[in-house]
Design a protein around this motif. Structure first.
Motif, PDB file in Angstrom:
ATOM      1  N   THR A 244      20.734  24.399  20.357  1.00 35.99           N
ATOM      2  CA  THR A 244      19.943  23.330  20.969  1.00 35.99           C
ATOM      3  C   THR A 244      19.757  23.536  22.477  1.00 35.99           C
ATOM      4  OG1 THR A 244      21.970  22.019  21.230  1.00 35.99           O
ATOM      5  CG2 THR A 244      20.652  21.644  19.236  1.00 35.99           C
ATOM      6  N   ALA A 245      20.659  24.271  23.112  1.00 35.07           N
ATOM      7  CA  ALA A 245      20.584  24.462  24.560  1.00 35.07           C
ATOM      8  C   ALA A 245      19.889  25.765  24.940  1.00 35.07           C
ATOM      9  CB  ALA A 245      21.985  24.432  25.168  1.00 35.07           C
ATOM     10  N   TYR A 246      19.236  26.418  23.977  1.00 38.26           N
ATOM     11  CA  TYR A 246      18.599  27.712  24.244  1.00 38.26           C
ATOM     12  C   TYR A 246      17.560  27.621  25.357  1.00 38.26           C
ATOM     13  CZ  TYR A 246      15.111  31.395  23.613  1.00 38.26           C
ATOM     14  OH  TYR A 246      14.205  32.403  23.833  1.00 38.26           O
ATOM     15  N   ARG A 247      16.684  26.647  25.286  1.00 33.61           N
ATOM     16  CA  ARG A 247      15.638  26.499  26.298  1.00 33.61           C
ATOM     17  C   ARG A 247      16.251  26.273  27.685  1.00 33.61           C
ATOM     18  NH1 ARG A 247      10.313  24.583  27.270  1.00 33.61           N
ATOM     19  NH2 ARG A 247      10.232  23.005  28.922  1.00 33.61           N
ATOM     20  N   GLN A 248      17.284  25.458  27.750  1.00 31.50           N
ATOM     21  CA  GLN A 248      17.942  25.197  29.030  1.00 31.50           C
ATOM     22  C   GLN A 248      18.575  26.466  29.582  1.00 31.50           C
ATOM     23  OE1 GLN A 248      21.487  22.656  29.050  1.00 31.50           O
ATOM     24  NE2 GLN A 248      20.643  21.542  30.804  1.00 31.50           N
ATOM     25  N   PHE A 249      19.177  27.263  28.702  1.00 31.67           N
ATOM     26  CA  PHE A 249      19.775  28.516  29.160  1.00 31.67           C
ATOM     27  C   PHE A 249      18.706  29.430  29.754  1.00 31.67           C
ATOM     28  CE2 PHE A 249      21.189  32.866  28.867  1.00 31.67           C
ATOM     29  CZ  PHE A 249      22.505  32.802  29.285  1.00 31.67           C
ATOM     30  N   CYS A 250      17.574  29.507  29.095  1.00 31.30           N
ATOM     31  CA  CYS A 250      16.486  30.350  29.598  1.00 31.30           C
ATOM     32  C   CYS A 250      16.021  29.879  30.973  1.00 31.30           C
ATOM     33  CB  CYS A 250      15.314  30.349  28.623  1.00 31.30           C
ATOM     34  SG  CYS A 250      15.614  31.266  27.088  1.00 31.30           S
TER      35      CYS A 250
ATOM     36  N   LEU B 114      18.591  32.612  32.432  1.00 31.14           N
ATOM     37  CA  LEU B 114      17.907  33.867  32.139  1.00 31.14           C
ATOM     38  C   LEU B 114      16.720  34.124  33.051  1.00 31.14           C
ATOM     39  CD1 LEU B 114      17.642  36.370  30.367  1.00 31.14           C
ATOM     40  CD2 LEU B 114      16.218  35.017  28.810  1.00 31.14           C
ATOM     41  N   TYR B 115      15.840  33.145  33.215  1.00 29.78           N
ATOM     42  CA  TYR B 115      14.630  33.381  34.005  1.00 29.78           C
ATOM     43  C   TYR B 115      14.934  33.684  35.475  1.00 29.78           C
ATOM     44  CZ  TYR B 115      12.133  31.501  29.918  1.00 29.78           C
ATOM     45  OH  TYR B 115      11.634  31.283  28.658  1.00 29.78           O
ATOM     46  N   PRO B 116      15.836  32.952  36.121  1.00 32.46           N
ATOM     47  CA  PRO B 116      16.173  33.342  37.498  1.00 32.46           C
ATOM     48  C   PRO B 116      16.717  34.767  37.595  1.00 32.46           C
ATOM     49  CG  PRO B 116      16.950  31.120  37.047  1.00 32.46           C
ATOM     50  CD  PRO B 116      16.494  31.680  35.742  1.00 32.46           C
ATOM     51  N   LEU B 117      17.596  35.149  36.653  1.00 28.14           N
ATOM     52  CA  LEU B 117      18.152  36.494  36.672  1.00 28.14           C
ATOM     53  C   LEU B 117      17.073  37.544  36.436  1.00 28.14           C
ATOM     54  CD1 LEU B 117      21.450  35.838  34.672  1.00 28.14           C
ATOM     55  CD2 LEU B 117      21.269  36.355  37.121  1.00 28.14           C
ATOM     56  N   LEU B 118      16.156  37.271  35.521  1.00 35.90           N
ATOM     57  CA  LEU B 118      15.062  38.210  35.263  1.00 35.90           C
ATOM     58  C   LEU B 118      14.182  38.396  36.495  1.00 35.90           C
ATOM     59  CD1 LEU B 118      13.897  37.190  31.655  1.00 35.90           C
ATOM     60  CD2 LEU B 118      14.909  39.379  32.330  1.00 35.90           C
TER      61      LEU B 118
ATOM     62  N   ARG C 194      16.382  25.523  43.715  1.00 32.47           N
ATOM     63  CA  ARG C 194      16.549  24.397  44.623  1.00 32.47           C
ATOM     64  C   ARG C 194      15.344  23.469  44.547  1.00 32.47           C
ATOM     65  NH1 ARG C 194      17.859  24.572  51.116  1.00 32.47           N
ATOM     66  NH2 ARG C 194      15.612  24.466  51.358  1.00 32.47           N
ATOM     67  N   GLY C 195      14.206  24.012  44.169  1.00 34.76           N
ATOM     68  CA  GLY C 195      12.992  23.206  44.091  1.00 34.76           C
ATOM     69  C   GLY C 195      12.792  22.505  42.766  1.00 34.76           C
ATOM     70  N   ALA C 196      13.530  22.886  41.728  1.00 33.07           N
ATOM     71  CA  ALA C 196      13.386  22.270  40.406  1.00 33.07           C
ATOM     72  C   ALA C 196      14.754  22.222  39.741  1.00 33.07           C
ATOM     73  CB  ALA C 196      12.398  23.051  39.546  1.00 33.07           C
ATOM     74  N   ILE C 197      15.328  21.051  39.664  1.00 32.71           N
ATOM     75  CA  ILE C 197      16.699  20.924  39.177  1.00 32.71           C
ATOM     76  C   ILE C 197      16.843  21.335  37.713  1.00 32.71           C
ATOM     77  CG2 ILE C 197      16.548  18.507  38.409  1.00 32.71           C
ATOM     78  CD1 ILE C 197      19.305  18.104  39.773  1.00 32.71           C
TER      79      ILE C 197
ATOM     80  N   ASP D 252      10.175  26.680  34.086  1.00 29.71           N
ATOM     81  CA  ASP D 252       9.536  26.444  32.790  1.00 29.71           C
ATOM     82  C   ASP D 252       9.032  27.769  32.197  1.00 29.71           C
ATOM     83  OD1 ASP D 252       6.714  25.804  31.326  1.00 29.71           O
ATOM     84  OD2 ASP D 252       8.143  24.176  31.033  1.00 29.71           O
ATOM     85  N   PRO D 253       9.090  27.940  30.858  1.00 34.39           N
ATOM     86  CA  PRO D 253       8.610  29.191  30.245  1.00 34.39           C
ATOM     87  C   PRO D 253       7.181  29.561  30.622  1.00 34.39           C
ATOM     88  CG  PRO D 253       9.842  27.905  28.634  1.00 34.39           C
ATOM     89  CD  PRO D 253       9.713  27.048  29.852  1.00 34.39           C
ATOM     90  N   LEU D 254       6.281  28.585  30.676  1.00 33.37           N
ATOM     91  CA  LEU D 254       4.895  28.884  31.041  1.00 33.37           C
ATOM     92  C   LEU D 254       4.805  29.377  32.482  1.00 33.37           C
ATOM     93  CD1 LEU D 254       3.141  25.846  29.339  1.00 33.37           C
ATOM     94  CD2 LEU D 254       2.959  28.246  28.652  1.00 33.37           C
ATOM     95  N   HIS D 255       5.568  28.777  33.365  1.00 37.23           N
ATOM     96  CA  HIS D 255       5.581  29.226  34.755  1.00 37.23           C
ATOM     97  C   HIS D 255       6.194  30.613  34.872  1.00 37.23           C
ATOM     98  CE1 HIS D 255       5.615  24.715  36.055  1.00 37.23           C
ATOM     99  NE2 HIS D 255       4.430  25.118  35.642  1.00 37.23           N
ATOM    100  N   MET D 256       7.267  30.843  34.113  1.00 40.17           N
ATOM    101  CA  MET D 256       7.918  32.149  34.150  1.00 40.17           C
ATOM    102  C   MET D 256       6.967  33.239  33.697  1.00 40.17           C
ATOM    103  SD  MET D 256      10.596  33.860  34.886  1.00 40.17           S
ATOM    104  CE  MET D 256      11.242  35.499  34.543  1.00 40.17           C
ATOM    105  N   ARG D 257       6.229  32.989  32.638  1.00 37.55           N
ATOM    106  CA  ARG D 257       5.281  33.992  32.150  1.00 37.55           C
ATOM    107  C   ARG D 257       4.240  34.322  33.219  1.00 37.55           C
ATOM    108  NH1 ARG D 257       1.545  32.577  27.058  1.00 37.55           N
ATOM    109  NH2 ARG D 257       0.728  31.129  28.636  1.00 37.55           N
ATOM    110  N   SER D 258       3.779  33.314  33.930  1.00 37.07           N
ATOM    111  CA  SER D 258       2.751  33.548  34.945  1.00 37.07           C
ATOM    112  C   SER D 258       3.286  34.320  36.147  1.00 37.07           C
ATOM    113  CB  SER D 258       2.163  32.212  35.413  1.00 37.07           C
ATOM    114  OG  SER D 258       3.118  31.463  36.145  1.00 37.07           O
ATOM    115  N   LEU D 259       4.611  34.345  36.322  1.00 38.09           N
ATOM    116  CA  LEU D 259       5.211  35.065  37.447  1.00 38.09           C
ATOM    117  C   LEU D 259       5.424  36.548  37.150  1.00 38.09           C
ATOM    118  CD1 LEU D 259       7.895  32.434  38.540  1.00 38.09           C
ATOM    119  CD2 LEU D 259       5.829  33.051  39.795  1.00 38.09           C
ATOM    120  N   LEU D 260       5.262  36.957  35.890  1.00 36.75           N
ATOM    121  CA  LEU D 260       5.521  38.341  35.505  1.00 36.75           C
ATOM    122  C   LEU D 260       4.221  39.086  35.218  1.00 36.75           C
ATOM    123  CD1 LEU D 260       8.536  37.880  33.054  1.00 36.75           C
ATOM    124  CD2 LEU D 260       8.618  38.567  35.452  1.00 36.75           C
TER     125      LEU D 260
END
Length: 504
Positions: free
Chosen positions: A167-173, A177-181, A195-198, A202-210
């Motif tokens: 259940t916590a998979y999305r939160q872990f990402c 995971l996403y900051p480390l990636l 610091r800007g988003a507690i 978000d997965p959609l934002h992460m995809r757009s950064l890669l």
């Protein structure tokens, strides 16, 4: 603290007077943290107590209490006078060992966040073998005691319900995971994003950064690209999809094996992630200055004598770089928080401290000109830096020129802030003839920073602090001071209030 029986046999009673709920623990109604009589306590609902009892009866509980991976915890017997505004009826109270200084993931260098992620995954893997799971996957559930990560949210352990997925998979990402990636693949510092988003990235934002080539990498495609695609397509049907998965996972053994396989895959992905500070940081991993050997020896002796004058509970080393002076202070203090704005040297310092097993020095990435603020609901879920523990002694060595010249903070402002911390001070002033100061000033317009003068600095330092000792280093361009804060009376308060618009 010695762990005790989950029944509470022999446990002490809390002083419930002046009990205060922790502003950051309201998200879990089954388990709320509060403070009373200087102790860290946790109130459990009936369901929360049942989950804790299930955890406390396992070998995992005993093992993690012994090795320090989970915060030391004991049951409290006499708590029924407790009067707190809770969502659910309280059923039990736990007492936790205090962490010396609270820190947050947006203050951690890469390896600290990675180690916290691996601790979370390792505990989840072991919990699954005991028929338990972790309801959360947040780095805020981890605190560092020096270089040792410790899981502090005992209320996150719960019994594995039939049909449940991770259940916590999305939160872990989003938070691990996403900051480390981003740091490993793109060399993008994640600290400003967290610091800007507690809640993380978000997965959609992460995809757009890669870029496309990174989106197709092994592991990234599954946890970023596919995750974002599924979120965009099925966001309105999340409940329906979860119900369908729950029906398919009624076989408990199949459910456990699938969860364990997913966690193992995530562990391997996180373990593969690497980040190295820029080569220049490795070369400069030492004092970034032009000290002579004699200067260095005298400076070390000065700090040793000031720090060793008496035992300190908490020391801050501001602009710590390689931690040379934090280590000196640690010989005479219970705990040292070592801060630097540059993630590179903090990363290298953490690796050294981890290798040594050092638990008295906590290295953090903090820019003093833009320090960690209050975040979250009402700005109170995550506390500003200075609200988490005031230092008895502050080291501000080879620092003031960076704050005053690079960050344009008036010298008087900086001294007023140091005074407001309430601790003694060891500060170094490099004069305008110092090579580093000349380099910083060379990029500035002539006439700027008129307050950066030795005579004026000493006058303003004396308004806030009583100077006990002064030492000019043989090179002639740096001066050291050991000082005590003057009384916090009306005049000192006026100095702080007027520092912003004072012309000296």
């Amino acid at each position: 603290m010695e762990p005790v029986s989950p029944r509470g046999d022999g446990a002490r009673s809390p002083q419930a007077l002046d009990a205060r709920l922790d502003a950051g623990s309201f998200r879990d109604p089954e388990s709320r943290v509060f403070y009373a009589a200087g102790e860290v306590l946790r109130v459990l609902s009936r369901e929360g107590l049942e989950d804790f009892n299930a955890f406390a009866s396992t070998r995992l509980f005993a093992r993690t209490q012994e090795d320090g991976r989970v915060v030391r915890t004991e049951r409290v017997d006499d708590w029924r006078s407790l009067d707190l505004p809770l969502v659910k009826e309280p059923a039990a109270v736990l007492r936790h060992e205090r962490v010396p200084f609270v820190s947050y993931p947006y203050e951690w260098p890469f390896s600290m966040l990675k180690d916290a992620a691996l601790l979370q995954l390792g505990l989840l893997q072991e919990a699954l073998a005991e028929g338990l799971t972790l309801k959360d996957a947040s780095p805020y559930n981890v605190q560092f005691v020096g270089s040792r990560p410790t899981f502090v949210d005992v209320g996150s352990f719960e019994r594995l319900r039939p049909g449940e997925t991770w259940t916590a998979y999305r939160q872990f990402c989003m938070l691990f995971l996403y900051p480390l990636l981003l740091q490993a693949l793109r060399r993008v510092p994640y600290q400003p994003l967290l610091r800007g988003a507690i809640d993380g990235i978000d997965p959609l934002h992460m995809r757009s950064l890669l870029p496309l080539r990174d989106r197709l990498r092994r592991g990234v495609f599954t946890h970023v690209t596919l995750h974002a695609r599924l979120q965009a397509r099925y966001a309105d049907r999340a409940g329906e999809i979860r119900s369908s998965l729950n029906r398919q996972l009624q076989d408990r053994e199949l459910q456990r094996r699938l969860l364990e396989a997913n966690v193992r895959k995530m562990q391997r992905l996180v373990e593969r992630l690497r980040w190295q500070p820029p080569r220049g940081v490795w070369v400069a991993y030492g004092e970034r200055n032009t000290y002579t050997d004699e200067d260095t020896q005298l400076k070390e002796r000065f700090v040793e004598e000031a720090a060793g004058a008496r035992r300190r509970r908490l020391v801050w080393d501001l602009g710590c770089n390689n931690g040379r002076y934090a280590r000196i202070a640690a010989r005479h203090a219970d705990y040292v928080v070592a801060l630097d704005a540059d993630q590179g040297p903090v990363e290298l310092l953490y690796r050294d401290l981890r290798e040594e097993g050092e638990e008295r020095i906590l290295p953090l990435v903090v820019n003093l000109a833009d320090p960690s603020p209050g975040l979250g609901w009402r700005g109170a879920e995550r506390k500003p830096l200075w609200e988490r523990g005031r230092p008895d002694l502050v080291l501000a060595l080879a620092l003031i020129h960076h704050v005053a010249i690079t960050a344009n903070v008036p010298v008087r402002e900086f001294l007023g802030w140091l005074w407001s911390l309430g601790g003694e001070l060891v500060i170094e002033f490099p004069t305008r003839d110092d090579p580093m100061v000349r380099k910083l000033l060379s990029g500035k317009r002539e006439g700027l920073h008129p307050d950066y003068q030795l005579e004026r600095f000493e006058r303003e330092l004396g308004e806030f602090f009583e100077v006990d000792r002064r030492l000019e280093l043989p090179s002639g361009t740096r001066v050291l001071y050991a000082a005590r804060p003057r009384g916090a009376g009306a005049e000192a308060t006026r100095l702080i209030a007027s520092s912003a618009d004072s012309d000296g």
